[in-house]
Design a protein around this motif. Structure first.
Motif, PDB file in Angstrom:
ATOM      1  N   ALA A 255      -7.017   7.162   2.069  1.00 47.98           N
ATOM      2  CA  ALA A 255      -5.586   7.102   2.369  1.00 47.98           C
ATOM      3  C   ALA A 255      -4.958   5.854   1.771  1.00 47.98           C
ATOM      4  CB  ALA A 255      -5.375   7.136   3.884  1.00 47.98           C
ATOM      5  N   THR A 256      -5.677   4.753   1.773  1.00 44.56           N
ATOM      6  CA  THR A 256      -5.159   3.525   1.174  1.00 44.56           C
ATOM      7  C   THR A 256      -4.991   3.682  -0.331  1.00 44.56           C
ATOM      8  OG1 THR A 256      -6.145   2.134   2.904  1.00 44.56           O
ATOM      9  CG2 THR A 256      -5.618   1.077   0.807  1.00 44.56           C
ATOM     10  N   ALA A 257      -6.003   4.246  -0.981  1.00 45.98           N
ATOM     11  CA  ALA A 257      -5.937   4.406  -2.438  1.00 45.98           C
ATOM     12  C   ALA A 257      -4.823   5.359  -2.845  1.00 45.98           C
ATOM     13  CB  ALA A 257      -7.285   4.893  -2.956  1.00 45.98           C
ATOM     14  N   LEU A 258      -4.715   6.497  -2.179  1.00 45.91           N
ATOM     15  CA  LEU A 258      -3.706   7.488  -2.562  1.00 45.91           C
ATOM     16  C   LEU A 258      -2.299   7.084  -2.111  1.00 45.91           C
ATOM     17  CD1 LEU A 258      -5.668  10.771  -1.737  1.00 45.91           C
ATOM     18  CD2 LEU A 258      -5.323   9.709  -3.977  1.00 45.91           C
ATOM     19  N   GLY A 259      -2.189   6.592  -0.897  1.00 47.28           N
ATOM     20  CA  GLY A 259      -0.872   6.259  -0.376  1.00 47.28           C
ATOM     21  C   GLY A 259      -0.247   5.032  -0.998  1.00 47.28           C
ATOM     22  N   SER A 260      -1.049   4.165  -1.603  1.00 46.64           N
ATOM     23  CA  SER A 260      -0.515   2.937  -2.199  1.00 46.64           C
ATOM     24  C   SER A 260      -0.052   3.122  -3.633  1.00 46.64           C
ATOM     25  CB  SER A 260      -1.582   1.828  -2.152  1.00 46.64           C
ATOM     26  OG  SER A 260      -1.971   1.544  -0.832  1.00 46.64           O
ATOM     27  N   ILE A 261      -0.326   4.276  -4.234  1.00 51.72           N
ATOM     28  CA  ILE A 261       0.004   4.464  -5.659  1.00 51.72           C
ATOM     29  C   ILE A 261       1.506   4.354  -5.931  1.00 51.72           C
ATOM     30  CG2 ILE A 261      -0.012   6.132  -7.546  1.00 51.72           C
ATOM     31  CD1 ILE A 261      -2.729   7.086  -6.579  1.00 51.72           C
ATOM     32  N   PRO A 262       2.383   5.079  -5.214  1.00 49.71           N
ATOM     33  CA  PRO A 262       3.805   5.016  -5.581  1.00 49.71           C
ATOM     34  C   PRO A 262       4.397   3.616  -5.460  1.00 49.71           C
ATOM     35  CG  PRO A 262       3.361   6.896  -4.170  1.00 49.71           C
ATOM     36  CD  PRO A 262       2.142   6.049  -4.133  1.00 49.71           C
ATOM     37  N   ASN A 263       4.168   2.968  -4.329  1.00 45.59           N
ATOM     38  CA  ASN A 263       4.742   1.652  -4.113  1.00 45.59           C
ATOM     39  C   ASN A 263       4.178   0.625  -5.086  1.00 45.59           C
ATOM     40  OD1 ASN A 263       4.594  -1.135  -2.390  1.00 45.59           O
ATOM     41  ND2 ASN A 263       6.455   0.020  -1.916  1.00 45.59           N
ATOM     42  N   THR A 264       2.863   0.685  -5.313  1.00 40.76           N
ATOM     43  CA  THR A 264       2.234  -0.259  -6.236  1.00 40.76           C
ATOM     44  C   THR A 264       2.754  -0.070  -7.654  1.00 40.76           C
ATOM     45  OG1 THR A 264       0.234  -0.271  -4.876  1.00 40.76           O
ATOM     46  CG2 THR A 264       0.029  -1.077  -7.131  1.00 40.76           C
ATOM     47  N   ALA A 265       2.877   1.183  -8.094  1.00 42.59           N
ATOM     48  CA  ALA A 265       3.376   1.457  -9.436  1.00 42.59           C
ATOM     49  C   ALA A 265       4.814   0.989  -9.595  1.00 42.59           C
ATOM     50  CB  ALA A 265       3.264   2.949  -9.729  1.00 42.59           C
ATOM     51  N   ALA A 266       5.641   1.192  -8.578  1.00 47.12           N
ATOM     52  CA  ALA A 266       7.037   0.775  -8.673  1.00 47.12           C
ATOM     53  C   ALA A 266       7.147  -0.737  -8.839  1.00 47.12           C
ATOM     54  CB  ALA A 266       7.800   1.239  -7.430  1.00 47.12           C
ATOM     55  N   TYR A 267       6.395  -1.480  -8.070  1.00 47.32           N
ATOM     56  CA  TYR A 267       6.447  -2.937  -8.181  1.00 47.32           C
ATOM     57  C   TYR A 267       5.857  -3.421  -9.511  1.00 47.32           C
ATOM     58  CZ  TYR A 267       8.148  -4.082  -3.527  1.00 47.32           C
ATOM     59  OH  TYR A 267       8.934  -4.232  -2.408  1.00 47.32           O
TER      60      TYR A 267
END
Length: 257
Positions: free
Chosen positions: A202-214
């Motif tokens: 869940a951490t790996a998948l759920g963090s993709i959008p926010n991490t990519a945006a930043y």
């Protein structure tokens, strides 16, 4: 005659049988634990481990305030370090900094500024998973046994039940929508009965959008009017707005009950 009389009609005094003495079993006395065993028991007690966790986190936060390693990631990166080695070093430093309460948005922006959009996103995501795994492991080993008996309030029990029964779904929501600090989600999950696999996935998948945006915003920070930068900022702002609305509605729902 005396022997005959005694055998025929006399009374003889019987001596206590020797077998009774032989059958007497001594009750074993439990051995007192030594000083080393008692010290080890105190050292490994739940509250001692929780105290160790608090000391470690306080030391990490103090080190961040004094040395500000997040500035080194963006401004003091060694120019001779590049390629895959640079990505590995950056991801490791990212993970340790996130455990020490450095805000992830700063680290994600630094990843984009150092490596660009694509490699910066991958490096920041690897550091995110590493930092979350370290925090989850520390909380599970050092804090769970001491903190679980304290989950007595209604809200605490509800949060613990949600994380324990629906770990993957709950952690995905916490990662997708900002509002819950990264370290808070890590240690709350560690205290609950959530498994390692749902937490990491869940951490790996759920963090993709926010991490990519930043990361994109950090890579395009020199051109704040570019479409890529504006789209990245929109991807950051919209989930934050959605999270605020959901939190507001949940708050009123809980007040109604």
């Amino acid at each position: 005659m005396l022997d005959a009389t005694t055998r025929s009609g006399g009374t003889a005094t019987a001596s206590p049988p020797a077998a009774a003495t032989e059958l007497a079993v001594a009750v074993p006395v439990p051995a007192q634990p030594g000083l080393g065993a008692r010290f080890a028991r105190v050292l490994l007690s739940p509250w001692s481990r929780l105290s160790l966790l608090v000391v470690l986190l306080a030391a990490a936060a103090t080190a961040v305030l004094l040395f500000q390693p997040q500035r080194l990631l963006a401004h003091g990166w060694p120019p001779q370090l590049g390629g895959a080695a640079a990505a590995v070093v950056f991801a490791s430093a990212y993970g340790l900094c996130s455990v020490a309460f450095v805000p992830r948005p700063l680290l994600n922006l630094a990843a984009g500024a150092v490596f660009g959009s694509q490699l910066g996103t991958g490096t920041a995501l690897a550091g995110t998973v590493l930092g979350a795994g370290i925090a989850f492991g520390l909380g599970r080993m050092l804090g769970q046994d001491a903190l679980r008996p304290l989950l007595r309030g209604r809200l605490l029990k509800a949060a613990d039940g949600q994380l324990s029964r629906h770990g993957f779904r709950s952690m995905m929501a916490a990662r997708l929508f900002p509002g819950v600090p990264f370290w808070v989600a890590n240690y709350c999950a560690a205290v609950s009965r959530m498994g390692w696999v749902p937490f990491v996935l869940a951490t790996a998948l759920g963090s993709i959008p926010n991490t990519a945006a930043y990361a994109v915003a950090g890579a395009r920070a020199s051109a704040p009017t570019s479409p890529a930068f504006l789209i990245a900022m929109a991807c950051i702002a919209v989930p934050a707005l959605v999270a605020a609305v959901v939190a507001w509605r949940k708050r009123h729902h809980l007040r109604g009950h």
